[in-house]
Scaffold this motif. Sequence first.
Motif, mmCIF file in Angstrom:
data_model
loop_
_atom_site.group_PDB
_atom_site.id
_atom_site.type_symbol
_atom_site.label_atom_id
_atom_site.label_comp_id
_atom_site.label_asym_id
_atom_site.label_seq_id
_atom_site.Cartn_x
_atom_site.Cartn_y
_atom_site.Cartn_z
ATOM 1 N N ASP A 1 0.807 -1.224 0.000
ATOM 2 C CA ASP A 1 0.000 0.000 0.000
ATOM 3 C C ASP A 1 0.840 1.273 0.000
ATOM 4 O OD1 ASP A 1 -2.445 -1.428 0.098
ATOM 5 O OD2 ASP A 1 -2.161 -1.762 2.256
ATOM 6 N N VAL A 2 2.149 1.127 -0.208
ATOM 7 C CA VAL A 2 3.017 2.305 -0.222
ATOM 8 C C VAL A 2 2.861 3.030 -1.557
ATOM 9 C CG1 VAL A 2 5.408 3.118 -0.212
ATOM 10 C CG2 VAL A 2 4.674 1.345 1.393
ATOM 11 N N ARG A 3 2.568 4.306 -1.505
ATOM 12 C CA ARG A 3 2.349 5.092 -2.730
ATOM 13 C C ARG A 3 3.440 6.125 -2.956
ATOM 14 N NH1 ARG A 3 2.188 7.050 -6.621
ATOM 15 N NH2 ARG A 3 0.508 7.484 -8.114
ATOM 16 N N GLN A 4 4.300 6.328 -1.958
ATOM 17 C CA GLN A 4 5.342 7.335 -2.100
ATOM 18 C C GLN A 4 6.554 6.932 -1.269
ATOM 19 O OE1 GLN A 4 4.183 11.246 -0.814
ATOM 20 N NE2 GLN A 4 5.773 12.261 -1.994
ATOM 21 N N LEU A 5 7.712 6.864 -1.914
ATOM 22 C CA LEU A 5 8.953 6.576 -1.205
ATOM 23 C C LEU A 5 9.511 7.874 -0.648
ATOM 24 C CD1 LEU A 5 10.584 4.081 -3.739
ATOM 25 C CD2 LEU A 5 9.366 3.536 -1.622
ATOM 26 N N THR A 6 10.121 7.795 0.514
ATOM 27 C CA THR A 6 10.636 8.989 1.179
ATOM 28 C C THR A 6 12.113 8.822 1.493
ATOM 29 O OG1 THR A 6 9.989 8.124 3.345
ATOM 30 C CG2 THR A 6 8.388 9.512 2.190
ATOM 31 N N GLY A 7 12.719 9.902 1.958
ATOM 32 C CA GLY A 7 14.118 9.848 2.340
ATOM 33 C C GLY A 7 15.015 9.512 1.165
ATOM 34 N N ALA A 8 16.062 8.742 1.435
ATOM 35 C CA ALA A 8 16.997 8.367 0.370
ATOM 36 C C ALA A 8 16.306 7.565 -0.721
ATOM 37 C CB ALA A 8 18.156 7.558 0.965
ATOM 38 N N ASP A 9 15.307 6.747 -0.346
ATOM 39 C CA ASP A 9 14.585 5.960 -1.341
ATOM 40 C C ASP A 9 13.699 6.834 -2.222
ATOM 41 O OD1 ASP A 9 15.546 3.411 -0.686
ATOM 42 O OD2 ASP A 9 14.195 3.317 1.042
ATOM 43 N N GLY A 10 13.404 8.041 -1.769
ATOM 44 C CA GLY A 10 12.569 8.947 -2.546
ATOM 45 C C GLY A 10 13.341 9.771 -3.556
ATOM 46 N N GLU A 11 14.660 9.675 -3.525
ATOM 47 C CA GLU A 11 15.486 10.391 -4.494
ATOM 48 C C GLU A 11 15.414 9.683 -5.852
ATOM 49 O OE1 GLU A 11 17.194 13.285 -4.009
ATOM 50 O OE2 GLU A 11 16.066 13.285 -2.122
ATOM 51 N N PRO A 12 15.626 10.432 -6.944
ATOM 52 C CA PRO A 12 15.622 9.784 -8.264
ATOM 53 C C PRO A 12 16.597 8.627 -8.325
ATOM 54 C CG PRO A 12 15.614 12.177 -8.496
ATOM 55 C CD PRO A 12 15.824 11.892 -7.036
ATOM 56 N N VAL A 13 16.174 7.528 -8.927
ATOM 57 C CA VAL A 13 17.011 6.335 -9.037
ATOM 58 C C VAL A 13 17.982 6.515 -10.200
ATOM 59 C CG1 VAL A 13 17.015 3.850 -9.446
ATOM 60 C CG2 VAL A 13 15.181 4.904 -8.088
ATOM 61 N N ARG A 14 19.242 6.253 -9.953
ATOM 62 C CA ARG A 14 20.272 6.392 -10.982
ATOM 63 C C ARG A 14 20.609 5.039 -11.594
ATOM 64 N NH1 ARG A 14 21.515 11.736 -12.531
ATOM 65 N NH2 ARG A 14 20.904 13.063 -10.763
#
Length: 352
Positions: free
Chosen positions: A162-175
């Motif tokens: 049910d997670v709709r938004q990642l936060t913190g370091a996981d919320g940064e754009p994935v490289r």
Amino acid sequence: MTPATPEERAKGLVTLFLDDRLKEANEPPGLREAIVDRLVGQVDDIGKRFGEQIDHLRSPSAQRIPDAYLADEEVVENELQSAAAGIRTARALEGVLSDARRFEHNLAQRLAPNARWALRSEASRVPRPPTRASALHWSLTPIPWVEDNAEWPPADAITFADVRQLTGADGEPVRVSEEPYKGWVQLGMFERQATLATRYPDIAARQILIATGLEACDGPPPANSMPLSRATPHPWAVGYKHLAPNLDAERARIALSSTRGPLAALIDYEGQPGAPAHDRGVGLQRFTLVPRIEVIALLGLRPETPALRHVLVDDNGAAIVGRQWRGFLIHDGNYSPLEPAIHGADLRGLSR
């Protein structure tokens, strides 16, 4: 129930495989009827060949249509092309004359078999990349390779259900970590992992869907929605000015700043020439992504020339590239050909 007549079966084959192209060509007078007439005497042989191919390509207990170009589609296509080749002559006999080159060109464009989407899809395939948010690293091990006695669904999958938004370091754009796109930003990713149901032993089918993507939001994203929208495949092959003549960089900027939504979309091939019939045919990957058209306009991107892959370029070269992958072959406990357990796609863009 009364068995279908040969003519009814022939009409059904034409509707299944040619209906969209005949309509796109404005139903050339007599062409549909001519194809049906040419097929009527062949339907029994077509059915026999089709049955033999099915028996060869899958086990008797399997229900799925094999991923192959089968006899019914082959014969119908041949009869279409043979009948269409005589249209201009038939029109001339009726006293209808036209510019030969223009007539043949226009008719061929609409009736020719077209596999351009499948070819672009195949040209964009790569080995399965490990690029994904660190919070999803548990999904790098495909579920068919998880021990049968392990818990299901996996605990990590339940955590993110049910997670709709990642936060913190996981919320940064994935490289992206793989060459030749190392350091690019992953704009969106979709992956389906699945196992097939088996009878001996009796095990139910299992599936995990993973979707991530960047979004334009001025607050929390909508609940019960995906970070990917849906769109046609055209931006990979046609300039955005042709798709949205009134769209420019400024209008695109305003739209992205005022309208919430994903920056990437799952491609919907419904109604697109060149896409295979439902549950039939070969070539198209199961999932493909395309950037939102406002992103393309904002960055001033265009398809590469010729448009052979899922690549958008600017004056400095490739700027957004679509990748696709599939693999990890599995079986359903029968003697059918192995099938990919994983189908995935992503979009990556260059930060300039």
